[in-house]
Design a protein around this motif. Sequence first.
Motif, PDB file in Angstrom:
ATOM      1  N   PRO A  10      75.997  62.048 -59.002  1.00 17.60           N
ATOM      2  CA  PRO A  10      75.679  60.956 -58.080  1.00 17.60           C
ATOM      3  C   PRO A  10      74.219  60.515 -58.187  1.00 17.60           C
ATOM      4  CG  PRO A  10      75.848  63.038 -56.908  1.00 17.60           C
ATOM      5  CD  PRO A  10      76.329  63.295 -58.297  1.00 17.60           C
ATOM      6  N   CYS A  11      73.998  59.230 -57.950  1.00 25.80           N
ATOM      7  CA  CYS A  11      72.652  58.648 -58.022  1.00 25.80           C
ATOM      8  C   CYS A  11      71.963  58.705 -56.668  1.00 25.80           C
ATOM      9  CB  CYS A  11      72.724  57.188 -58.462  1.00 25.80           C
ATOM     10  SG  CYS A  11      73.478  56.929 -60.065  1.00 25.80           S
ATOM     11  N   VAL A  12      70.657  58.813 -56.677  1.00 27.22           N
ATOM     12  CA  VAL A  12      69.868  58.676 -55.449  1.00 27.22           C
ATOM     13  C   VAL A  12      69.721  57.195 -55.109  1.00 27.22           C
ATOM     14  CG1 VAL A  12      67.624  59.072 -54.368  1.00 27.22           C
ATOM     15  CG2 VAL A  12      68.625  60.834 -55.855  1.00 27.22           C
ATOM     16  N   MET A  13      69.373  56.388 -56.112  1.00 29.78           N
ATOM     17  CA  MET A  13      69.212  54.949 -55.927  1.00 29.78           C
ATOM     18  C   MET A  13      70.522  54.245 -56.281  1.00 29.78           C
ATOM     19  SD  MET A  13      66.084  55.029 -55.025  1.00 29.78           S
ATOM     20  CE  MET A  13      65.591  53.315 -55.002  1.00 29.78           C
ATOM     21  N   LYS A  14      70.931  53.293 -55.461  1.00 28.70           N
ATOM     22  CA  LYS A  14      72.159  52.558 -55.702  1.00 28.70           C
ATOM     23  C   LYS A  14      71.990  51.601 -56.883  1.00 28.70           C
ATOM     24  CE  LYS A  14      73.218  52.872 -50.787  1.00 28.70           C
ATOM     25  NZ  LYS A  14      73.380  52.127 -49.511  1.00 28.70           N
ATOM     26  N   GLU A  15      73.114  51.204 -57.481  1.00 25.25           N
ATOM     27  CA  GLU A  15      73.038  50.426 -58.714  1.00 25.25           C
ATOM     28  C   GLU A  15      72.282  49.111 -58.539  1.00 25.25           C
ATOM     29  OE1 GLU A  15      77.317  48.210 -59.014  1.00 25.25           O
ATOM     30  OE2 GLU A  15      77.317  50.371 -59.408  1.00 25.25           O
ATOM     31  N   ASP A  16      72.464  48.411 -57.413  1.00 28.14           N
ATOM     32  CA  ASP A  16      71.739  47.153 -57.226  1.00 28.14           C
ATOM     33  C   ASP A  16      70.245  47.401 -57.110  1.00 28.14           C
ATOM     34  OD1 ASP A  16      72.296  48.373 -54.688  1.00 28.14           O
ATOM     35  OD2 ASP A  16      71.655  46.519 -53.704  1.00 28.14           O
ATOM     36  N   GLU A  17      69.865  48.546 -56.526  1.00 23.60           N
ATOM     37  CA  GLU A  17      68.447  48.910 -56.434  1.00 23.60           C
ATOM     38  C   GLU A  17      67.892  49.230 -57.816  1.00 23.60           C
ATOM     39  OE1 GLU A  17      69.060  50.936 -52.005  1.00 23.60           O
ATOM     40  OE2 GLU A  17      68.835  52.196 -53.789  1.00 23.60           O
ATOM     41  N   ARG A  18      68.685  49.907 -58.627  1.00 23.21           N
ATOM     42  CA  ARG A  18      68.227  50.253 -59.974  1.00 23.21           C
ATOM     43  C   ARG A  18      68.145  49.023 -60.871  1.00 23.21           C
ATOM     44  NH1 ARG A  18      71.770  53.135 -62.437  1.00 23.21           N
ATOM     45  NH2 ARG A  18      73.461  53.202 -60.893  1.00 23.21           N
ATOM     46  N   TYR A  19      69.104  48.116 -60.741  1.00 25.99           N
ATOM     47  CA  TYR A  19      69.041  46.866 -61.506  1.00 25.99           C
ATOM     48  C   TYR A  19      67.752  46.117 -61.183  1.00 25.99           C
ATOM     49  CZ  TYR A  19      74.144  47.435 -62.229  1.00 25.99           C
ATOM     50  OH  TYR A  19      75.388  47.902 -62.566  1.00 25.99           O
ATOM     51  N   ALA A  20      67.454  45.990 -59.885  1.00 25.26           N
ATOM     52  CA  ALA A  20      66.267  45.242 -59.449  1.00 25.26           C
ATOM     53  C   ALA A  20      64.981  45.933 -59.891  1.00 25.26           C
ATOM     54  CB  ALA A  20      66.284  45.074 -57.933  1.00 25.26           C
ATOM     55  N   ALA A  21      64.958  47.266 -59.828  1.00 23.19           N
ATOM     56  CA  ALA A  21      63.758  48.007 -60.217  1.00 23.19           C
ATOM     57  C   ALA A  21      63.445  47.830 -61.700  1.00 23.19           C
ATOM     58  CB  ALA A  21      63.937  49.487 -59.889  1.00 23.19           C
ATOM     59  N   VAL A  22      64.469  47.905 -62.539  1.00 16.31           N
ATOM     60  CA  VAL A  22      64.257  47.729 -63.980  1.00 16.31           C
ATOM     61  C   VAL A  22      63.858  46.285 -64.291  1.00 16.31           C
ATOM     62  CG1 VAL A  22      65.358  47.820 -66.255  1.00 16.31           C
ATOM     63  CG2 VAL A  22      65.816  49.612 -64.576  1.00 16.31           C
ATOM     64  N   ALA A  23      64.479  45.324 -63.630  1.00 16.22           N
ATOM     65  CA  ALA A  23      64.160  43.918 -63.870  1.00 16.22           C
ATOM     66  C   ALA A  23      62.716  43.599 -63.496  1.00 16.22           C
ATOM     67  CB  ALA A  23      65.111  43.018 -63.079  1.00 16.22           C
ATOM     68  N   ALA A  24      62.155  44.343 -62.542  1.00 21.58           N
ATOM     69  CA  ALA A  24      60.786  44.095 -62.094  1.00 21.58           C
ATOM     70  C   ALA A  24      59.739  44.749 -62.986  1.00 21.58           C
ATOM     71  CB  ALA A  24      60.606  44.584 -60.658  1.00 21.58           C
ATOM     72  N   CYS A  25      60.169  45.581 -63.934  1.00 21.72           N
ATOM     73  CA  CYS A  25      59.220  46.208 -64.851  1.00 21.72           C
ATOM     74  C   CYS A  25      58.688  45.164 -65.827  1.00 21.72           C
ATOM     75  CB  CYS A  25      59.894  47.348 -65.619  1.00 21.72           C
ATOM     76  SG  CYS A  25      58.808  48.169 -66.800  1.00 21.72           S
ATOM     77  N   LYS A  26      57.379  45.078 -65.953  1.00 20.18           N
ATOM     78  CA  LYS A  26      56.779  43.984 -66.725  1.00 20.18           C
ATOM     79  C   LYS A  26      57.053  44.048 -68.219  1.00 20.18           C
ATOM     80  CE  LYS A  26      52.198  46.199 -66.843  1.00 20.18           C
ATOM     81  NZ  LYS A  26      50.810  46.056 -66.358  1.00 20.18           N
ATOM     82  N   TRP A  27      57.532  45.179 -68.708  1.00 18.29           N
ATOM     83  CA  TRP A  27      57.842  45.276 -70.143  1.00 18.29           C
ATOM     84  C   TRP A  27      59.294  44.928 -70.460  1.00 18.29           C
ATOM     85  CZ3 TRP A  27      54.917  49.632 -68.166  1.00 18.29           C
ATOM     86  CH2 TRP A  27      53.560  49.563 -68.480  1.00 18.29           C
ATOM     87  N   VAL A  28      60.101  44.738 -69.452  1.00 19.44           N
ATOM     88  CA  VAL A  28      61.532  44.484 -69.652  1.00 19.44           C
ATOM     89  C   VAL A  28      61.793  42.985 -69.699  1.00 19.44           C
ATOM     90  CG1 VAL A  28      63.842  44.778 -68.678  1.00 19.44           C
ATOM     91  CG2 VAL A  28      62.166  46.655 -68.543  1.00 19.44           C
ATOM     92  N   ASP A  29      62.499  42.547 -70.740  1.00 20.88           N
ATOM     93  CA  ASP A  29      62.836  41.132 -70.894  1.00 20.88           C
ATOM     94  C   ASP A  29      64.228  40.793 -70.373  1.00 20.88           C
ATOM     95  OD1 ASP A  29      60.450  40.130 -72.454  1.00 20.88           O
ATOM     96  OD2 ASP A  29      61.106  41.737 -73.779  1.00 20.88           O
ATOM     97  N   GLU A  30      65.141  41.748 -70.456  1.00 17.99           N
ATOM     98  CA  GLU A  30      66.519  41.477 -70.044  1.00 17.99           C
ATOM     99  C   GLU A  30      67.178  42.774 -69.585  1.00 17.99           C
ATOM    100  OE1 GLU A  30      70.709  39.805 -72.040  1.00 17.99           O
ATOM    101  OE2 GLU A  30      68.803  39.614 -73.117  1.00 17.99           O
ATOM    102  N   VAL A  31      67.972  42.665 -68.528  1.00 18.09           N
ATOM    103  CA  VAL A  31      68.708  43.819 -68.010  1.00 18.09           C
ATOM    104  C   VAL A  31      70.193  43.603 -68.229  1.00 18.09           C
ATOM    105  CG1 VAL A  31      69.305  45.159 -65.962  1.00 18.09           C
ATOM    106  CG2 VAL A  31      66.964  44.333 -66.262  1.00 18.09           C
ATOM    107  N   VAL A  32      70.860  44.586 -68.825  1.00 19.51           N
ATOM    108  CA  VAL A  32      72.315  44.561 -68.968  1.00 19.51           C
ATOM    109  C   VAL A  32      72.886  45.419 -67.854  1.00 19.51           C
ATOM    110  CG1 VAL A  32      74.288  45.149 -70.414  1.00 19.51           C
ATOM    111  CG2 VAL A  32      72.208  44.240 -71.458  1.00 19.51           C
ATOM    112  N   LYS A  33      73.497  44.773 -66.871  1.00 23.51           N
ATOM    113  CA  LYS A  33      74.069  45.500 -65.744  1.00 23.51           C
ATOM    114  C   LYS A  33      75.403  46.128 -66.139  1.00 23.51           C
ATOM    115  CE  LYS A  33      71.960  42.373 -62.355  1.00 23.51           C
ATOM    116  NZ  LYS A  33      72.204  41.447 -61.218  1.00 23.51           N
ATOM    117  N   ASP A  34      75.696  47.259 -65.526  1.00 25.22           N
ATOM    118  CA  ASP A  34      76.947  47.969 -65.777  1.00 25.22           C
ATOM    119  C   ASP A  34      77.130  48.261 -67.268  1.00 25.22           C
ATOM    120  OD1 ASP A  34      79.327  49.214 -65.254  1.00 25.22           O
ATOM    121  OD2 ASP A  34      80.498  47.372 -65.098  1.00 25.22           O
ATOM    122  N   ALA A  35      76.045  48.695 -67.893  1.00 24.71           N
ATOM    123  CA  ALA A  35      76.118  49.046 -69.316  1.00 24.71           C
ATOM    124  C   ALA A  35      76.990  50.287 -69.502  1.00 24.71           C
ATOM    125  CB  ALA A  35      74.711  49.320 -69.862  1.00 24.71           C
TER     126      ALA A  35
END
Length: 324
Positions: free
Chosen positions: A21-46
């Motif tokens: 089980p995750c501590v952070m929920k998937e929508d929280e993790r998607y948003a956190a990765v998308a906010a990282c300045k080195w990330v250009d694109e996030v693939v959700k539900d990979a």
Amino acid sequence: MGDYLVVGVHSDAEVEQNKGPCVMKEDERYAAVAACKWVDEVVKDAPYVTTLEILDQYDIDFVVHGDDITTAADGTDCYQLVGRMLLLTRDHHIRGSRSVRSPIQGVDESVVANFSQGSMPAGSLTGIAHYLSTSKKIIQFSSGREPGSGDRVVYVDGAFDLFHTGHIEFFKRARELGDYLLVGVHDDQTVNAVKGGNFPVMNLQERVLGVLQCRYVDEVIIGAPYSVTKDVLEDVYHVDVVVHGASDQPLDIDGKDPYALPKERNIYREVDHPRLDLTTTAIIERIIENRHVYIARQARKAQKALAEAEAEQREKEMRAALHI
């Protein structure tokens, strides 16, 4: 290593099935990765197992991962990508273990004392890593951008412990009030004096790097005073607006309002955001509430890591034998 970074983030269901089980929920993790300045694109539900078809679908040239073997729940190698896989050695990370204390005052520390290691001692495969920050690392994370002539400088401050999407949404809203976001991060002693208990969970260096990686942040004051001072408003850059979240703010240890000066200058603003309910304390409470599940997960992870290490050793021995 490349020009465009695509990050695949697994769903809660995929992670729970293959890891726990995750501590952070998937929508929280998607948003956190998308906010990282080195990330250009996030693939959700990979998918947990990365295939060549997935790489082709997203025009990926190669995949980067640690040099440890990663397997799915059924033992399948997650990265069977001949010719399109780059491995980072373990020398990139300093692994170790440390005891974990409850960051919430009043909670029996024994109930979470073995959270990081499950029912067996922490080792090189499953222990929590000590992160050692350096001036070079700070520079790598910093944008290096100065405010331009006429730019409106926004200042926010806080502990920003266990950096999460609540912080990200706050930074995003604050940044919209100007052109340059300056973030003050309080030192460990200040945070502990104000919040008490075992706060902060993360040390100052870890919290600073967590803030600097966020795409909405331009610069950080390391060890900023809890109360906003004249030096903060004038000595680093000329601050045009000071922003705080629309929530209660503890008084300074002297009992004074930490935002008295910006309020006096009429440059204080408060902002709402959709993640006001997500706080560092809320995350800690999730962990404590589900501690037995996480302890069991860590035990399974340790067993899985041992099996993966043994498989990795066998693979190395086979490669060595082929070169004899």
